[in-house]
Design an enzyme around this catalytic site. Structure first.
Site, mmCIF file in Angstrom:
data_model
loop_
_atom_site.group_PDB
_atom_site.id
_atom_site.type_symbol
_atom_site.label_atom_id
_atom_site.label_comp_id
_atom_site.label_asym_id
_atom_site.label_seq_id
_atom_site.Cartn_x
_atom_site.Cartn_y
_atom_site.Cartn_z
ATOM 1 N N CYS B 51 0.844 -1.211 0.000
ATOM 2 C CA CYS B 51 0.000 0.000 0.000
ATOM 3 C C CYS B 51 0.870 1.248 0.000
ATOM 4 C CB CYS B 51 -0.905 0.001 1.231
ATOM 5 S SG CYS B 51 -1.675 1.598 1.542
ATOM 6 N N CYS B 54 0.712 3.509 3.225
ATOM 7 C CA CYS B 54 1.230 3.055 4.519
ATOM 8 C C CYS B 54 2.598 3.710 4.767
ATOM 9 C CB CYS B 54 1.358 1.529 4.537
ATOM 10 S SG CYS B 54 -0.185 0.679 4.955
ATOM 11 N N ASN B 153 -13.846 9.409 -0.890
ATOM 12 C CA ASN B 153 -14.556 8.313 -1.550
ATOM 13 C C ASN B 153 -14.237 7.061 -0.758
ATOM 14 O OD1 ASN B 153 -15.526 9.886 -3.705
ATOM 15 N ND2 ASN B 153 -13.590 9.673 -4.805
ATOM 16 N N HIS B 166 -8.245 7.280 3.797
ATOM 17 C CA HIS B 166 -7.760 8.554 3.241
ATOM 18 C C HIS B 166 -8.874 9.297 2.521
ATOM 19 C CE1 HIS B 166 -7.801 6.288 -0.537
ATOM 20 N NE2 HIS B 166 -7.647 7.440 -1.186
ATOM 21 N N GLN B 168 -9.431 13.173 -0.055
ATOM 22 C CA GLN B 168 -8.761 14.014 -1.029
ATOM 23 C C GLN B 168 -9.157 15.473 -0.857
ATOM 24 O OE1 GLN B 168 -8.414 12.706 -5.143
ATOM 25 N NE2 GLN B 168 -9.595 10.872 -4.682
HETATM 26 O O1 LIG Z 1 -8.531 9.937 -7.324
HETATM 27 P P1 LIG Z 1 -9.005 8.522 -7.253
HETATM 28 O O2 LIG Z 1 -9.378 8.091 -5.867
HETATM 29 O O3 LIG Z 1 -8.083 7.554 -7.923
HETATM 30 O O4 LIG Z 1 -10.335 8.500 -8.139
HETATM 31 C C1 LIG Z 1 -11.640 8.555 -7.642
HETATM 32 O O5 LIG Z 1 -11.985 9.863 -7.172
HETATM 33 C C2 LIG Z 1 -11.994 10.912 -8.144
HETATM 34 C C3 LIG Z 1 -12.502 12.178 -7.503
HETATM 35 O O6 LIG Z 1 -13.816 12.045 -7.015
HETATM 36 C C4 LIG Z 1 -12.830 10.542 -9.377
HETATM 37 O O7 LIG Z 1 -12.594 11.493 -10.392
HETATM 38 C C5 LIG Z 1 -12.482 9.155 -9.915
HETATM 39 O O8 LIG Z 1 -13.393 8.803 -10.939
HETATM 40 C C6 LIG Z 1 -12.541 8.135 -8.779
HETATM 41 O O9 LIG Z 1 -12.207 6.848 -9.243
#
Ligand SMILES: O=P(O)(O)O[C@H]1O[C@H](CO)[C@@H](O)[C@H](O)[C@H]1O
Ligand SMILES: O=P(O)(O)O[C@H]1O[C@H](CO)[C@@H](O)[C@H](O)[C@H]1O
Lengths: 345, 345
Positions: B51, B54, B153, B166, B168
């Site tokens: 990972c 980590c 997400n 995590h 973003q």
């Molecule tokens: O950035 P990640 O986690 O790889 O990607 C995920 O989140 C993003 C932001 O919501 C999206 O655009 C992607 O489609 C999703 O797979």
């Protein structure tokens, strides 16, 4: 300095909705360790005794599906909208709700359980178009119906629970917000320029020929400049028509051809029965809408392969829709694909 | 005649966005033969050598993740937004695009690979909140950054490609359209009433106590009246605060408690690590926004069970979002669930 669509993250404006999409062209370079979808089963029998949409079978509600021979529509046994709901508006402080009157129908495209639109004959697709026309007119003429939404969810990935070729129609009193947005934008343009916004856009696209997938005498298929889904496509009549009821037999046949070409290219992209939601946006049925130019859109989720889709999540839900390849890249790929279905080669 | 929310299909108005959601309360009665999702793996090691989030491991870009001990943020190796893109606006007939300047960061919630927010201590969640506060202020102070979107997400179903806890942050020049909608609605109300739209709404909800999930001295958690996703929830400060930077240490701890309670209830619903996208909507960073009242929303896709989600497809894409259970039914269910995580019993 000029923007380079292939390098610079940028936003594009959707002239039909007034919304923006964020484009991150360099983004598919990242490795994908996320979810993989199952490849859908493509071999199906022509008749499935357990399928409630196959001719002669009994549906969940107990009714029997007749032995239809081309197309067939009926009221959804599990309708999200009901005809006898009163459309009362209720407000209680900051809570506002309104009853919704409506009718939900199912439209079987073919008695043959094994088919999908791209595998049907152009003539048989024209029968589907004819049934859409009839439903649009008949439902739209009913009291308390002001809008008729025709759509298809294709594939389990798009929430479709039965692979028998079929679509749906939700007709209702309120005008859905996507349609209201498009009415507003088209009206503003029409009032200012006395011509169709989409018609003028199509002319510009035909002229540029960068995002066109296909055209015949009456219709254009293209990846719109502001496409949100990776391989989103739109089919629209070259000449402004408010809705599908206005299509002549000849135009309907040309529309069927465009549908066959677009869905065939889709299947050929990853050599899989390509999932999508499609829908026809057209004028509401309560009035004359001289600004409306009808069009059919396809929103397919697949991005990288038959098993990796685009997730419209986090940022997309809280901010803006976002896409990882440009509309031009998608159009180039689709345009280059054969118009003959891979399974027939 | 009065509307019966449990029987009549109806639309509800979202006071924060000005949009509507269609509610079809009777609709979960239909049998589900569609797609089933995989149940996510829940047992994970505390440290996974493969990972890249980590502590001590090497990332795809070649950089090493430091041996962090509580929280850690870094610039995304595969950023959708880039800091050196010029924000030029380009128009060519009906095509309109604008370069987008931005920064994407990843926020690790914990060095422990096996955790998720509901399984973290309240104090540790408060450390996440503190890092969000720092990032919001620092990113927001940068030139050409006018908006900071914090989100998570969670789960493969929501496009998350790494189960390490995590989230973003996407910070950018343009103000995303969801935020613009909420600014517009809050501003109109604030100018008219000289008080916070969301604050007044929360008072009404606390008074009615039909959709409240939890409250402490500073925060309320509830299922909003206009919720779109089946078990959508919102956490907001009782007192109007424009953004998270305004939170005191005590308030941040109360916020952490609300996050822990909501995500624990989610996991307890189907006894599974509940997938969702969450995000914080707050004031843009380019100005003072006296009308803004920050809030964190959770959009979870599951509807019927750990394996059957709600598909926002066809009608939802072309018309309006639509839901199958009422906000009150969802709130009642969530409220009744324990605040102790099922795995700890
Ligand atoms: O950035 P990640 O986690 O790889 O990607 C995920 O989140 C993003 C932001 O919501 C999206 O655009 C992607 O489609 C999703 O797979
Ligand atoms: O009516 P179906 O095919 O069972 O259901 C499908 O299409 C509907 C209309 O887009 C959606 O509301 C459902 O979430 C989806 O599963």
């Amino acid at each position: 300095m000029k923007l380079d669509y292939n390098e610079h993250p940028h936003r594009r404006y959707n002239i039909l909705t007034g919304e923006w999409v964020l484009v991150s062209p360099h983004r598919t370079k990242r490795p994908w360790q996320g979810k993989q979808e199952k490849i859908p089963e493509t071999k199906r029998p022509k008749y499935d005794p357990t399928c409630y949409l196959c001719p002669g079978n009994t549906r969940a509600g107990g009714e029997q599906t007749p032995k239809y021979e081309s197309v067939y529509s009926f009221t959804n046994d599990f309708s999200a909208l009901l005809a006898d709901t009163p459309n009362i508006l209720e407000e209680d402080g900051l809570l506002k709700a309104q009853g919704e009157t409506g009718i939900c129908k199912v439209v079987c495209f073919s008695p043959d359980h094994s088919l999908t639109l791209p595998l049907m004959e152009q003539k048989a697709i024209a029968d589907v178009v004819a049934l859409w026309q009839k439903e649009y007119s008949e439902l739209g003429a009913k009291q308390n119906i002001r809008h008729v939404q025709i759509f298809e969810n294709k594939g389990a990935m798009m929430g479709c629970s039965n692979p028998h070729p079929h679509g749906q129609i939700w007709a209702q009193y309120s005008i859905p917000q996507e349609v209201e947005r498009k009415t507003k934008m088209q009206r503003a343009y029409f009032e200012k320029n006395d011509s169709s916004l989409l018609g003028d856009y199509l002319k510009q696209e035909l002229d540029k020929d960068e995002r066109i997938l296909f055209q015949n005498e009456h219709f254009v298929a293209l990846v719109p400049f502001w496409a949100v889904w990776p391989y989103e496509a739109m089919i629209a009549p070259k000449k402004q028509l408010q809705n599908i009821a206005a299509l002549s037999k000849e135009q309907a046949l040309a529309f069927a051809e465009a549908i066959k070409v677009v869905t065939t290219k889709f299947d050929n992209l990853f050599e899989v029965s390509f999932p999508y939601s499609s829908g026809i946006h057209q004028s509401p049925t309560d009035n004359d809408y001289p600004e409306w130019h009808f069009h059919m859109s396809f929103y397919p989720p697949l991005l990288r392969s038959a098993t990796v889709k685009k997730f419209m999540v986090g940022y997309e839900m809280f901010g803006n829709p976002q896409r990882d390849i440009t509309a031009e890249q998608a159009a180039k790929k689709l345009k280059g694909l054969s118009n003959t279905h891979y399974s027939l080669k």
